[in-house]
Design a protein around this motif. Structure first.
Motif, PDB file in Angstrom:
ATOM      1  N   PRO A  54       0.821  -1.218   0.000  1.00  0.00           N
ATOM      2  CA  PRO A  54       0.000   0.000   0.000  1.00  0.00           C
ATOM      3  C   PRO A  54       0.853   1.265   0.000  1.00  0.00           C
ATOM      4  O   PRO A  54       2.023   1.244   0.389  1.00  0.00           O
ATOM      5  CB  PRO A  54      -0.798  -0.123   1.300  1.00  0.00           C
ATOM      6  N   SER A  55       0.250   2.351  -0.417  1.00  0.00           N
ATOM      7  CA  SER A  55       0.942   3.637  -0.439  1.00  0.00           C
ATOM      8  C   SER A  55       1.230   4.106   0.985  1.00  0.00           C
ATOM      9  O   SER A  55       0.338   4.089   1.839  1.00  0.00           O
ATOM     10  CB  SER A  55       0.081   4.679  -1.154  1.00  0.00           C
ATOM     11  N   PRO A  56       2.447   4.527   1.279  1.00  0.00           N
ATOM     12  CA  PRO A  56       2.773   4.991   2.633  1.00  0.00           C
ATOM     13  C   PRO A  56       2.132   6.335   2.983  1.00  0.00           C
ATOM     14  O   PRO A  56       2.035   6.684   4.159  1.00  0.00           O
ATOM     15  CB  PRO A  56       4.303   5.102   2.604  1.00  0.00           C
ATOM     16  N   SER A  57       1.692   7.080   1.969  1.00  0.00           N
ATOM     17  CA  SER A  57       1.106   8.397   2.236  1.00  0.00           C
ATOM     18  C   SER A  57      -0.380   8.452   1.894  1.00  0.00           C
ATOM     19  O   SER A  57      -0.984   9.519   1.926  1.00  0.00           O
ATOM     20  CB  SER A  57       1.844   9.476   1.429  1.00  0.00           C
ATOM     21  N   GLY A  58      -0.966   7.302   1.563  1.00  0.00           N
ATOM     22  CA  GLY A  58      -2.377   7.266   1.198  1.00  0.00           C
ATOM     23  C   GLY A  58      -3.177   6.360   2.113  1.00  0.00           C
ATOM     24  O   GLY A  58      -2.669   5.349   2.616  1.00  0.00           O
ATOM     25  N   THR A  59      -4.422   6.722   2.345  1.00  0.00           N
ATOM     26  CA  THR A  59      -5.328   5.912   3.159  1.00  0.00           C
ATOM     27  C   THR A  59      -6.567   5.588   2.337  1.00  0.00           C
ATOM     28  O   THR A  59      -7.234   6.496   1.834  1.00  0.00           O
ATOM     29  CB  THR A  59      -5.747   6.657   4.439  1.00  0.00           C
ATOM     30  N   LEU A  60      -6.862   4.313   2.209  1.00  0.00           N
ATOM     31  CA  LEU A  60      -8.034   3.856   1.469  1.00  0.00           C
ATOM     32  C   LEU A  60      -9.107   3.426   2.461  1.00  0.00           C
ATOM     33  O   LEU A  60      -8.870   2.569   3.313  1.00  0.00           O
ATOM     34  CB  LEU A  60      -7.669   2.683   0.554  1.00  0.00           C
ATOM     35  N   ILE A  61     -10.285   4.034   2.360  1.00  0.00           N
ATOM     36  CA  ILE A  61     -11.412   3.685   3.226  1.00  0.00           C
ATOM     37  C   ILE A  61     -12.535   3.146   2.359  1.00  0.00           C
ATOM     38  O   ILE A  61     -13.004   3.823   1.437  1.00  0.00           O
ATOM     39  CB  ILE A  61     -11.912   4.909   4.028  1.00  0.00           C
ATOM     40  N   LEU A  62     -12.959   1.931   2.648  1.00  0.00           N
ATOM     41  CA  LEU A  62     -14.042   1.289   1.911  1.00  0.00           C
ATOM     42  C   LEU A  62     -15.174   0.975   2.884  1.00  0.00           C
ATOM     43  O   LEU A  62     -14.939   0.347   3.920  1.00  0.00           O
ATOM     44  CB  LEU A  62     -13.561  -0.011   1.259  1.00  0.00           C
ATOM     45  N   THR A  63     -16.384   1.406   2.579  1.00  0.00           N
ATOM     46  CA  THR A  63     -17.532   1.023   3.406  1.00  0.00           C
ATOM     47  C   THR A  63     -18.340  -0.009   2.636  1.00  0.00           C
ATOM     48  O   THR A  63     -18.617   0.164   1.447  1.00  0.00           O
ATOM     49  CB  THR A  63     -18.420   2.231   3.755  1.00  0.00           C
ATOM     50  N   VAL A  64     -18.692  -1.094   3.322  1.00  0.00           N
ATOM     51  CA  VAL A  64     -19.389  -2.205   2.676  1.00  0.00           C
ATOM     52  C   VAL A  64     -20.525  -2.689   3.565  1.00  0.00           C
ATOM     53  O   VAL A  64     -20.538  -2.456   4.775  1.00  0.00           O
ATOM     54  CB  VAL A  64     -18.419  -3.375   2.391  1.00  0.00           C
ATOM     55  N   ASN A  65     -21.467  -3.372   2.952  1.00  0.00           N
ATOM     56  CA  ASN A  65     -22.570  -3.964   3.711  1.00  0.00           C
ATOM     57  C   ASN A  65     -22.185  -5.313   4.298  1.00  0.00           C
ATOM     58  O   ASN A  65     -22.758  -5.754   5.295  1.00  0.00           O
ATOM     59  CB  ASN A  65     -23.801  -4.115   2.814  1.00  0.00           C
ATOM     60  N   SER A  66     -21.234  -5.988   3.666  1.00  0.00           N
ATOM     61  CA  SER A  66     -20.777  -7.283   4.178  1.00  0.00           C
ATOM     62  C   SER A  66     -19.292  -7.443   3.870  1.00  0.00           C
ATOM     63  O   SER A  66     -18.779  -6.873   2.893  1.00  0.00           O
ATOM     64  CB  SER A  66     -21.576  -8.428   3.542  1.00  0.00           C
ATOM     65  N   TRP A  67     -18.620  -8.220   4.719  1.00  0.00           N
ATOM     66  CA  TRP A  67     -17.178  -8.439   4.553  1.00  0.00           C
ATOM     67  C   TRP A  67     -16.875  -9.886   4.918  1.00  0.00           C
ATOM     68  O   TRP A  67     -16.881 -10.257   6.087  1.00  0.00           O
ATOM     69  CB  TRP A  67     -16.391  -7.478   5.434  1.00  0.00           C
ATOM     70  N   ALA A  68     -16.647 -10.707   3.897  1.00  0.00           N
ATOM     71  CA  ALA A  68     -16.345 -12.123   4.127  1.00  0.00           C
ATOM     72  C   ALA A  68     -14.899 -12.262   4.592  1.00  0.00           C
ATOM     73  O   ALA A  68     -13.963 -11.918   3.864  1.00  0.00           O
ATOM     74  CB  ALA A  68     -16.577 -12.913   2.846  1.00  0.00           C
ATOM     75  N   LYS A  69     -14.710 -12.786   5.793  1.00  0.00           N
ATOM     76  CA  LYS A  69     -13.375 -12.842   6.381  1.00  0.00           C
ATOM     77  C   LYS A  69     -12.541 -14.019   5.881  1.00  0.00           C
ATOM     78  O   LYS A  69     -11.365 -14.126   6.228  1.00  0.00           O
ATOM     79  CB  LYS A  69     -13.494 -12.902   7.906  1.00  0.00           C
ATOM     80  N   ASN A  70     -13.153 -14.890   5.074  1.00  0.00           N
ATOM     81  CA  ASN A  70     -12.407 -16.053   4.588  1.00  0.00           C
ATOM     82  C   ASN A  70     -11.850 -15.846   3.183  1.00  0.00           C
ATOM     83  O   ASN A  70     -11.307 -16.768   2.583  1.00  0.00           O
ATOM     84  CB  ASN A  70     -13.301 -17.301   4.605  1.00  0.00           C
TER      85      ASN A  70
END
Length: 232
Positions: free
Chosen positions: A55-71
């Motif tokens: 990932p970029s050391p100077s960037g932050t990616l924020i994703l909002t989701v309704n579901s997140w499969a942890k597998n």
């Protein structure tokens, strides 16, 4: 902070990465926020997995989701990033917990006190959406100014006065047996108040609860003047 907030269905993953990897100008970090990103993730899972590896050391990616499969591979890569990534799980606040949310939000965000009964009234007027409730509290905090407590009177003055008046008109017509007038006034409420679908039921509930409380007090022998004073 430099913020880029594109629509999830309009932005290309390459554009997202370009934003994240561009050094921020007059800011510490460059932030990309993508809301409702479920389909965006599905369509770009491979490129995102590669980005998570470096990932970029100077960037932050924020994703909002309704579901997140942890597998999934992507979820496992997120976990492997350790302190470089965080997963926040936010569940919907249950209806019976909303008055407590109102009290906590008013105190922590604005330093204002609000009683349980007043918080319950606000939930009735504003509905069950926590975001909308927070917005109404923000407006109330400005409305009360230096006062430390948000009261029923403040809510009635800022949010509920017109809706309560209109609700009284509907209830009066119902009591008189004038169905056509009741329906007409109710229809007018929905046509003239864009928030009526959130607040009409709350306004009715507020009035009927006061009526039931008055009836209960009278049945217990309370004087009419005492009942009137209690319900003001």
């Amino acid at each position: 902070m430099a913020l880029f907030q594109p629509r999830s269905d309009k932005v290309a993953v390459s554009e997202v990465f370009d934003e994240l990897r561009t050094l921020p100008f007059m800011a510490k970090r460059r932030v990309v926020l993508i809301k409702d990103a479920d389909k965006f993730i599905t369509d770009n899972r491979g490129p995102l997995e590669k980005y998570f590896d470096k990932p970029s050391p100077s960037g932050t990616l924020i994703l909002t989701v309704n579901s997140w499969a942890k597998n999934t591979k992507l979820a496992k890569k997120l976990t492997a990033m350790g302190s470089g990534a965080q997963l926040f799980e936010i569940s919907e606040i249950k209806a019976n917990r909303l008055p407590a949310f109102v009290i906590d939000y008013a105190r922590s965000k604005h330093g204002k006190n609000i009683s349980s009964n007043t918080a319950y009234l606000l939930v009735e007027f504003a509905g069950l959406d926590s975001g909308r409730l927070a917005s109404e509290i923000d407006k109330l905090a400005v409305f009360v100014g230096e006062e430390k407590t948000i009261t029923v009177e403040h809510i009635e003055a800022l949010i509920g006065h017109n809706r309560m008046f209109n609700a009284f008109g509907v209830i009066d017509a119902m009591t008189a047996g004038n169905t056509a007038a009741a329906v007409g006034r109710l229809r007018n409420m929905f046509e003239t108040d864009k928030n009526a679908d959130y607040t009409t039921v709350g306004a009715f509930a507020y009035h009927f609860r006061r009526m039931f409380n008055a009836k209960a007090m009278l049945e217990k022998g309370a004087a009419q003047g005492q009942v009137a004073g209690k319900l003001r």
